[in-house]
Design a protein around this motif. Structure first.
Motif, mmCIF file in Angstrom:
data_model
loop_
_atom_site.group_PDB
_atom_site.id
_atom_site.type_symbol
_atom_site.label_atom_id
_atom_site.label_comp_id
_atom_site.label_asym_id
_atom_site.label_seq_id
_atom_site.Cartn_x
_atom_site.Cartn_y
_atom_site.Cartn_z
ATOM 1 N N ARG A 125 1.846 7.002 4.357
ATOM 2 C CA ARG A 125 2.610 5.667 4.618
ATOM 3 C C ARG A 125 2.556 4.544 3.692
ATOM 4 O O ARG A 125 2.023 5.140 2.649
ATOM 5 C CB ARG A 125 1.647 4.797 6.119
ATOM 6 C CG ARG A 125 0.552 4.184 5.594
ATOM 7 C CD ARG A 125 -0.091 3.169 6.472
ATOM 8 N NE ARG A 125 -1.784 2.938 6.397
ATOM 9 C CZ ARG A 125 -3.159 3.155 5.788
ATOM 10 N NH1 ARG A 125 -3.122 4.506 5.665
ATOM 11 N NH2 ARG A 125 -3.815 2.081 5.512
ATOM 12 N N VAL A 126 3.959 3.590 3.813
ATOM 13 C CA VAL A 126 4.131 2.569 3.033
ATOM 14 C C VAL A 126 3.995 1.639 3.614
ATOM 15 O O VAL A 126 4.763 1.475 4.239
ATOM 16 C CB VAL A 126 5.756 2.796 1.948
ATOM 17 C CG1 VAL A 126 6.002 2.114 1.168
ATOM 18 C CG2 VAL A 126 5.175 4.659 1.088
ATOM 19 N N ASN A 127 3.426 0.473 3.471
ATOM 20 C CA ASN A 127 3.565 -0.345 4.256
ATOM 21 C C ASN A 127 2.865 -2.006 3.880
ATOM 22 O O ASN A 127 1.502 -1.965 3.007
ATOM 23 C CB ASN A 127 3.236 -1.030 5.834
ATOM 24 C CG ASN A 127 1.089 -0.090 5.797
ATOM 25 O OD1 ASN A 127 0.952 0.619 5.618
ATOM 26 N ND2 ASN A 127 0.357 -1.299 5.976
ATOM 27 N N PHE A 128 3.130 -3.234 3.614
ATOM 28 C CA PHE A 128 2.069 -4.361 3.390
ATOM 29 C C PHE A 128 0.727 -4.405 3.778
ATOM 30 O O PHE A 128 0.700 -3.743 5.521
ATOM 31 C CB PHE A 128 2.679 -5.502 3.194
ATOM 32 C CG PHE A 128 4.315 -5.848 2.926
ATOM 33 C CD1 PHE A 128 4.267 -5.619 1.765
ATOM 34 C CD2 PHE A 128 5.360 -5.840 3.175
ATOM 35 C CE1 PHE A 128 4.896 -5.975 0.802
ATOM 36 C CE2 PHE A 128 6.891 -6.362 3.464
ATOM 37 C CZ PHE A 128 6.545 -5.995 1.808
ATOM 38 N N CYS A 129 -0.605 -5.012 2.967
ATOM 39 C CA CYS A 129 -1.926 -4.812 3.499
ATOM 40 C C CYS A 129 -2.168 -5.843 2.959
ATOM 41 O O CYS A 129 -2.266 -6.867 2.318
ATOM 42 C CB CYS A 129 -2.434 -4.008 3.462
ATOM 43 S SG CYS A 129 -2.702 -3.891 1.158
ATOM 44 N N SER A 130 -2.737 -6.446 4.104
ATOM 45 C CA SER A 130 -3.797 -7.341 3.990
ATOM 46 C C SER A 130 -4.922 -8.068 2.938
ATOM 47 O O SER A 130 -5.112 -8.630 2.766
ATOM 48 C CB SER A 130 -4.297 -8.105 5.839
ATOM 49 O OG SER A 130 -4.734 -7.501 6.506
ATOM 50 N N SER A 131 -5.291 -6.593 3.663
ATOM 51 C CA SER A 131 -7.263 -6.342 2.484
ATOM 52 C C SER A 131 -7.206 -4.916 1.502
ATOM 53 O O SER A 131 -6.341 -3.968 1.836
ATOM 54 C CB SER A 131 -8.193 -6.198 3.409
ATOM 55 O OG SER A 131 -7.731 -5.358 4.143
ATOM 56 N N LEU B 202 1.060 -1.065 -0.018
ATOM 57 C CA LEU B 202 -0.139 -0.290 -0.045
ATOM 58 C C LEU B 202 0.662 1.539 0.141
ATOM 59 O O LEU B 202 2.019 1.286 0.795
ATOM 60 C CB LEU B 202 -1.068 -0.077 1.476
ATOM 61 C CG LEU B 202 -2.314 1.528 1.450
ATOM 62 C CD1 LEU B 202 -2.914 1.203 0.531
ATOM 63 C CD2 LEU B 202 -2.279 1.500 2.345
ATOM 64 N N LEU B 203 0.736 2.185 -1.120
ATOM 65 C CA LEU B 203 0.920 3.571 -0.691
ATOM 66 C C LEU B 203 0.398 4.612 -0.752
ATOM 67 O O LEU B 203 -0.907 4.909 -2.002
ATOM 68 C CB LEU B 203 1.977 3.303 -2.245
ATOM 69 C CG LEU B 203 3.174 2.652 -2.563
ATOM 70 C CD1 LEU B 203 3.315 1.856 -2.664
ATOM 71 C CD2 LEU B 203 3.373 3.652 -4.250
ATOM 72 N N SER B 204 0.411 5.169 0.096
ATOM 73 C CA SER B 204 -0.813 6.428 0.511
ATOM 74 C C SER B 204 -0.605 6.871 0.267
ATOM 75 O O SER B 204 0.566 7.252 1.499
ATOM 76 C CB SER B 204 -1.658 6.258 2.041
ATOM 77 O OG SER B 204 -2.171 6.822 2.416
ATOM 78 N N ALA B 205 -0.748 8.416 0.345
ATOM 79 C CA ALA B 205 -1.076 9.499 0.301
ATOM 80 C C ALA B 205 -1.934 11.087 0.655
ATOM 81 O O ALA B 205 -1.058 12.051 0.501
ATOM 82 C CB ALA B 205 -0.509 10.722 -0.871
ATOM 83 N N ARG B 206 -2.583 10.038 1.535
ATOM 84 C CA ARG B 206 -4.160 10.634 2.538
ATOM 85 C C ARG B 206 -3.019 11.308 3.456
ATOM 86 O O ARG B 206 -2.133 10.979 4.239
ATOM 87 C CB ARG B 206 -5.013 9.796 2.534
ATOM 88 C CG ARG B 206 -5.730 9.324 2.064
ATOM 89 C CD ARG B 206 -6.051 7.262 2.743
ATOM 90 N NE ARG B 206 -6.778 8.202 3.449
ATOM 91 C CZ ARG B 206 -8.014 7.380 4.631
ATOM 92 N NH1 ARG B 206 -7.743 5.871 4.533
ATOM 93 N NH2 ARG B 206 -8.664 7.688 5.975
#
Length: 364
Positions: free
Chosen positions: A58-64, A49-53
């Motif tokens: 954040r940048v991290n592995f996501c499960s869903s 996941l790459l989020s610019a909210r």
């Protein structure tokens, strides 16, 4: 912001261990400010996941994966064209800055191997995701920044990418412990130690600075001497070691009511019995769970607020209907009275006319 530069170094290390050399199998853009990369690794498939909210960059592995739109946005289409099938060959971070660069080895339309970099800038409301080619030229970005938004740093296609402006803080990876302690002590003005640390060291969040102050002496200022100075040096040495070795532990701080309050890469003792500290298996699990819980509470709060507004609207509608009914009844009563008065006047006029005619006939 708890996701500081040192925390991002741990995320970088985690991604390098689990996904370096992975192939990009899928790219999604579930909303305007988030991207999900499907990575095919040696140990299985993972979602990055790459989020610019603004409230959860954040940048991290996501499960869903959030629900994706039926028609992918143009930025997502561009990423699929440029990076689809590419190989993640490296991750870079400039010191302890909150900028993470993901290097992908891709193949262009001509069959040539090219390097495409996805730059993730984790900077609160100024967070952004930028695609840069091998020459350092911006291909496109999630949020374009033109002259109307900033006169110092533009983020537009076909211009050279520049790193965010430096804050002139000390990098723990390059400076000695003595240099850091001396810089904190010799600041122009006297201030609480945690604020002095935040102002001096690059890549640390307020919770880390407060924790160091708590361990040195709660309520201390930057004008410290003797034993307190030595304590500060010991804590800075520990922080430097954690930063260079990425040996931190992911922990979440919960309030007494169970709400997630903060997170960190080191144990947190400053809250005492007023908060609960819980360790997580990985930094990605920490971020995924923390923001999922917070977003879930926010959605429940918004849903409850909307329900309250709906009930108020229904109540106002009932009141309005009642007022309208009363108004209609009052209008009908008034109209009936006016008609009755008019009929009475007409009846009186007819009676007067009849009396006049009879009187005239009698005397005639």
């Amino acid at each position: 912001m708890a996701l500081d530069g040192i925390f991002l170094r741990h995320i970088k290390s985690e991604i390098e261990k689990e996904a370096l050399g992975a192939r990009v199998s899928q790219i999604y853009q579930p909303n305007r400010e988030e991207l999900v990369f499907g990575l095919r690794t040696f140990s299985g498939n993972k979602k990055l996941l790459l989020s610019a909210r603004a409230n959860s960059p954040r940048v991290n592995f996501c499960s869903s994966t959030p629900e994706n739109p039926a028609q992918p946005p143009m930025f997502c289409m561009l990423l699929r064209k440029r990076i689809g099938g590419g190989k993640l060959v490296g991750l870079r971070q400039n010191g302890c800055d909150r900028v993470l660069m993901l290097d992908f080895e891709c193949v262009n339309e001509l069959g040539d191997t090219v390097m495409i970099t996805v730059v993730c800038e984790i900077m609160g409301m100024y967070s952004n995701i930028i695609i840069v080619d091998s020459n350092g030229v911006i291909i496109d970005s999630l949020k374009r920044v033109d002259l109307t938004m900033s006169s110092k740093r533009l983020v537009l296609p076909n211009i050279k990418y520049e790193l965010p402006e430096s804050q002139n803080k000390l990098n723990l990876l390059k400076c000695s412990v003595l240099d850091v302690c001396t810089a904190v002590k010799n600041l122009d003005t006297e201030m609480p130690l945690n604020k002095a640390l935040l102002r001096t060291i690059e890549g640390v969040s307020p919770i880390v600075c407060r924790e160091i102050e708590y361990k040195v002496m709660e309520g201390a200022t930057n004008r410290i001497e003797g034993v307190l100075f030595d304590r500060l040096a010991v804590e800075i040495e520990k922080l430097k070691s954690v930063c260079s070795d990425c040996s931190g532990k992911p922990v979440v701080v919960y309030r007494e009511d169970g709400k997630p309050m903060d997170f960190c890469f080191m144990n947190v003792e400053q809250y005492g019995d007023f908060a609960k500290v819980e360790s997580k298996e990985s930094f990605s699990d920490l971020l995924d769970g923390f923001y999922e819980a917070r977003d879930s509470r926010d959605r429940m709060r918004v849903k409850s607020h909307l329900k309250g507004l709906h009930e108020k609207l229904q109540s106002r509608r009932v009141s309005l209907n009642a007022v309208q009914t009363v108004s209609i009844f009052a209008y009908a009563v008034t109209f009936y009275r006016q008609i009755s008065i008019a009929l009475s006047v007409v009846r009186s006029m007819l009676m007067l006319k009849t009396f006049t005619m009879r009187t005239t006939q009698f005397y005639a």
